[in-house]
Write a protein that holds these residues in place. Structure first.
Motif, PDB file in Angstrom:
ATOM      1  N   ARG A   1      -0.259  -9.799  17.874  1.00  9.27           N
ATOM      2  CA  ARG A   1      -1.026  -8.844  17.087  1.00  9.27           C
ATOM      3  C   ARG A   1      -0.233  -7.572  16.823  1.00  9.27           C
ATOM      4  N   ASP A   2       0.856  -7.371  17.536  1.00 11.89           N
ATOM      5  CA  ASP A   2       1.684  -6.205  17.272  1.00 11.89           C
ATOM      6  C   ASP A   2       2.850  -6.593  16.378  1.00 11.89           C
ATOM      7  N   GLY A   3       3.764  -5.679  16.140  1.00 12.54           N
ATOM      8  CA  GLY A   3       4.863  -5.941  15.220  1.00 12.54           C
ATOM      9  C   GLY A   3       6.023  -6.702  15.824  1.00 12.54           C
ATOM     10  N   SER A   4       6.030  -6.920  17.145  1.00 13.65           N
ATOM     11  CA  SER A   4       7.179  -7.573  17.753  1.00 13.65           C
ATOM     12  C   SER A   4       7.113  -9.082  17.589  1.00 13.65           C
ATOM     13  N   THR A   5       8.288  -9.708  17.593  1.00 10.49           N
ATOM     14  CA  THR A   5       8.365 -11.157  17.548  1.00 10.49           C
ATOM     15  C   THR A   5       9.225 -11.624  18.694  1.00 10.49           C
ATOM     16  N   ARG A   6       9.054 -12.844  19.085  1.00 11.75           N
ATOM     17  CA  ARG A   6       9.792 -13.412  20.197  1.00 11.75           C
ATOM     18  C   ARG A   6      11.055 -14.076  19.660  1.00 11.75           C
ATOM     19  N   ASN A   7      12.166 -13.887  20.360  1.00  9.63           N
ATOM     20  CA  ASN A   7      13.428 -14.486  19.932  1.00  9.63           C
ATOM     21  C   ASN A   7      13.425 -15.963  20.260  1.00  9.63           C
TER      22      ASN A   7
ATOM     23  N   VAL B   1       4.521 -17.022  15.181  1.00 13.66           N
ATOM     24  CA  VAL B   1       5.928 -17.429  15.230  1.00 13.66           C
ATOM     25  C   VAL B   1       5.980 -18.842  15.771  1.00 13.66           C
ATOM     26  N   VAL B   2       6.594 -19.727  15.025  1.00 12.12           N
ATOM     27  CA  VAL B   2       6.734 -21.121  15.441  1.00 12.12           C
ATOM     28  C   VAL B   2       8.205 -21.364  15.753  1.00 12.12           C
ATOM     29  N   CYS B   3       8.483 -21.731  17.003  1.00 12.28           N
ATOM     30  CA  CYS B   3       9.847 -22.013  17.445  1.00 12.28           C
ATOM     31  C   CYS B   3       9.969 -23.500  17.732  1.00 12.28           C
ATOM     32  N   GLU B   4      10.953 -24.116  17.149  1.00 12.26           N
ATOM     33  CA  GLU B   4      11.228 -25.518  17.440  1.00 12.26           C
ATOM     34  C   GLU B   4      12.553 -25.591  18.181  1.00 12.26           C
ATOM     35  N   TYR B   5      12.568 -26.336  19.274  1.00 12.39           N
ATOM     36  CA  TYR B   5      13.786 -26.441  20.066  1.00 12.39           C
ATOM     37  C   TYR B   5      13.881 -27.820  20.688  1.00 12.39           C
TER      38      TYR B   5
ATOM     39  N   ALA C   1       8.088 -17.547  10.795  1.00 15.75           N
ATOM     40  CA  ALA C   1       7.011 -16.603  11.090  1.00 15.75           C
ATOM     41  C   ALA C   1       6.068 -16.538   9.903  1.00 15.75           C
ATOM     42  N   VAL C   2       4.779 -16.532  10.193  1.00 17.41           N
ATOM     43  CA  VAL C   2       3.744 -16.425   9.172  1.00 17.41           C
ATOM     44  C   VAL C   2       2.905 -15.203   9.511  1.00 17.41           C
ATOM     45  N   ARG C   3       2.796 -14.286   8.557  1.00 18.37           N
ATOM     46  CA  ARG C   3       2.002 -13.074   8.775  1.00 18.37           C
ATOM     47  C   ARG C   3       0.724 -13.156   7.960  1.00 18.37           C
ATOM     48  N   SER C   4      -0.372 -12.805   8.590  1.00 19.61           N
ATOM     49  CA  SER C   4      -1.625 -12.695   7.851  1.00 19.61           C
ATOM     50  C   SER C   4      -2.189 -11.301   8.114  1.00 19.61           C
ATOM     51  N   VAL C   5      -2.714 -10.692   7.063  1.00 19.62           N
ATOM     52  CA  VAL C   5      -3.258  -9.339   7.144  1.00 19.62           C
ATOM     53  C   VAL C   5      -4.748  -9.412   6.861  1.00 19.62           C
TER      54      VAL C   5
END
Length: 96
Positions: free
Chosen positions: A10-16, A83-87, A23-27
């Motif tokens: 919910r904040d502006g930070s994203t996970r590395n 944020v969707v991370c695929e690994y 990343a998908v942002r919805s307002v």
């Protein structure tokens, strides 16, 4: 085997992420915070709980709330980032 991890912030930070990510942002605009009594030295809001656009997207009416008549900027802005991370796990890892 690829794994997918979804992180909602919910904040502006994203996970590395160490591999590919998107990343998908919805307002969303919540309650109106306009002080209608500011001109007489008081404080009063109208009680509008959520922004509803008066017109279609792309028109000037899309920035006016149908419920209270205020501009969208008077409504509290909520930004949700997914944020969707695929690994892929290392090939030597063991599954338990």
């Amino acid at each position: 085997m690829k794994k997918r991890q979804v992180v909602v912030k919910r904040d502006g930070s994203t996970r590395n992420c160490t591999t590919s990510s998107s990343a998908v942002r919805s307002v969303r605009y919540a309650e109106c915070q306009k002080n209608h009594a500011a001109s007489i030295g008081g404080y009063a809001v109208d009680g509008c709980r959520e922004f509803m656009a008066s017109g279609e997207e792309g028109t000037s009416d899309a920035l006016t709330c149908a419920a209270c008549g205020c501009h969208r900027n008077f409504h509290r802005r909520e930004v949700e980032t997914e944020v969707v991370c695929e690994y892929s796990p290392p090939p030597n890892s063991s599954h338990r």
